[in-house]
Design an enzyme around this catalytic site. Structure first.
Site, mmCIF file in Angstrom:
data_model
loop_
_atom_site.group_PDB
_atom_site.id
_atom_site.type_symbol
_atom_site.label_atom_id
_atom_site.label_comp_id
_atom_site.label_asym_id
_atom_site.label_seq_id
_atom_site.Cartn_x
_atom_site.Cartn_y
_atom_site.Cartn_z
ATOM 1 N N CYS A 1 20.803 5.604 14.876
ATOM 2 C CA CYS A 1 20.085 5.684 13.993
ATOM 3 C C CYS A 1 20.404 6.429 12.936
ATOM 4 C CB CYS A 1 18.432 6.549 14.582
ATOM 5 S SG CYS A 1 17.558 4.844 15.975
ATOM 6 N N GLN B 1 15.918 3.495 24.817
ATOM 7 C CA GLN B 1 15.122 4.834 23.866
ATOM 8 C C GLN B 1 13.537 5.121 24.074
ATOM 9 O OE1 GLN B 1 15.640 4.766 19.720
ATOM 10 N NE2 GLN B 1 18.391 3.945 19.977
ATOM 11 N N ARG C 1 -1.047 3.385 7.132
ATOM 12 C CA ARG C 1 -1.895 2.917 7.499
ATOM 13 C C ARG C 1 -3.054 3.962 7.650
ATOM 14 N NH1 ARG C 1 0.953 1.272 12.385
ATOM 15 N NH2 ARG C 1 0.846 2.893 13.090
ATOM 16 N N SER D 1 8.273 4.971 15.911
ATOM 17 C CA SER D 1 8.400 3.915 14.377
ATOM 18 C C SER D 1 8.146 3.045 14.058
ATOM 19 C CB SER D 1 9.718 4.640 14.201
ATOM 20 O OG SER D 1 10.354 4.456 15.241
ATOM 21 N N HIS E 1 11.486 2.863 9.998
ATOM 22 C CA HIS E 1 12.784 2.617 10.651
ATOM 23 C C HIS E 1 13.290 2.083 10.445
ATOM 24 C CE1 HIS E 1 15.253 5.059 12.844
ATOM 25 N NE2 HIS E 1 15.240 4.950 13.799
ATOM 26 N N CYS F 1 17.458 12.160 15.443
ATOM 27 C CA CYS F 1 17.930 11.370 17.309
ATOM 28 C C CYS F 1 18.772 9.883 17.419
ATOM 29 C CB CYS F 1 17.080 11.146 18.565
ATOM 30 S SG CYS F 1 14.822 10.173 17.741
#
Length: 384
Positions: A89, A149, A209, A239, A340, A370
């Protein structure tokens, strides 16, 4: 001594999975921000020594060195090289670190750092197929536990005693901040709108949203751990799966002055940290401690923080251990609201951070996120 400064930072809107950007090839999405970046900076792309490009799913349409392919698709001269980076990431934040190091060392005069992920077209985990990437020796070290994760996020929630309500409240706050930023036009200067073949223009982040409530999120099912066992992670406090790309132009103060460019920020300090790869998502905590120690700055010197919202427990645990001002954390929302796009997220966060620092006169900003394998990048930017 040479320094490394950011002279321009651009991103696409972040598209929802199967949303407005899903029909755009990731090479073309990358090329779009590359072309927009040099156009906004007003430089000849022939000056670019390298394109350092983050991408996690390096398979299918995102394989064969998408960094090089994107540079060529953007119309850059064939002399401009490209390389693709995978630090999960944090891939495009790592791209910034590599580009800055190359500029400071004198290997580059101008470099572009950024990344892309089209998760609609190259789903997460596609490259694994039916085979484990870890091998027997790795699995033996960690007692056969396969890193996940979402399970790691549940472990964080349990260890830091974070409730479902806290996670959902954080999620609602992310959407509210992002909606306000969008309505006030805070993202407009950083976004390069994408025009689709049918003439449709995608110019706004699609994942935000509005009008959500903690009660509404409370109706969602937990994904990785049953509620009756204390599970807290749902689609609502995680995410979003997304499509997007972002890029930053990096050079030295001296080279910027030669071309009449005005730097936005200096890359002040950049570090890495590692932690337990099973819980996986806690490394932003030691990375933040390390980058502050190495920079000589104090926590109170930092006016804005970007901590990637992979799952709500990640920034909440970070806040608990670091003790930062919660109001300075992700002031324009984060990945829970904005999305993401894995390989592009580090550059997206940094683009949003540097624009926020400029718009608000914030001298120092800190970014950390992370990463798979229990890692984290951390970067401190200084406004110029």
């Amino acid at each position: 001594m040479r320094d490394a400064v950011i002279v321009e930072a651009v991103r696409t809107p972040v598209g929802k999975r199967n949303g407005g950007l899903s029909g755009v090839h990731p090479t073309d999405l990358s090329a779009h921000v590359l072309a927009a970046l040099v156009e906004r900076a007003g430089i000849d792309p022939a000056l670019v020594d390298d394109v350092v490009w983050g991408c996690v799913g390096q398979v299918g349409e995102q394989t064969f060195d998408i960094g090089r392919n994107a540079a060529l698709a953007a119309g850059f001269p064939e002399s401009v090289t490209g390389v693709t980076v995978d630090r999960q990431c944090g891939s495009s934040q790592q791209s910034v670190h590599f580009a800055a190091a190359g500029v400071i060392a004198g290997h580059y005069d101008f470099a572009i750092a950024g990344g892309v992920e089209s998760m609609s077209r190259v789903p997460m985990g596609t490259s694994l197929l039916d085979k484990s990437p870890f091998g027997d020796r790795y699995m033996a070290r960690y007692d056969g536990v396969f890193p996940n994760q979402g399970v790691g996020a549940e472990m964080i929630a349990e260890r830091w005693k974070l409730s479902r309500a806290q996670c959902d409240e954080f999620s609602i706050g992310s959407h509210e901040k992002a909606a306000t930023a969008q309505d006030e036009g805070r993202f407009d200067a950083q976004i390069a709108p994408v025009t689709l073949p049918d003439g449709t223009v995608i110019s706004r982040d699609e994942g935000i949203r509005r009008g959500g409530t903690v009660e509404g999120l409370g109706n969602l099912k937990t994904v990785f751990k049953p509620v009756d066992e204390g599970g807290v992670i749902t689609a609502g406090n995680s995410s979003q799966i997304s499509d997007g790309s972002a890029a930053l132009l990096i050079t030295t103060s001296e080279k910027a002055a030669e071309l009449g460019l005005t730097p936005l920020a200096r890359i002040h300090t950049a570090v890495l940290a590692g932690s337990d790869p099973v819980i996986m998502l806690t490394a932003p905590i030691p990375a933040t401690q390390k980058v502050l120690a190495r920079s000589g700055l104090k926590l109170d010197d930092i006016g804005a923080f970007e901590v990637n919202e992979a799952f709500a427990p990640v920034p909440l645990a970070w806040l608990a251990d670091i003790g930062a001002d919660a109001k300075a954390l992700n002031p324009n929302g984060g990945a829970i609201a904005l999305g993401h796009p894995l390989g592009g997220s580090g550059a997206r966060l940094m683009t949003t951070l540097v624009h926020h620092m400029r718009d608000n006169g914030i001298r120092y900003g800190l970014q950390t996120m992370c990463e798979g394998g229990g890692q984290a990048n951390a970067t401190i930017l200084e406004l110029l």
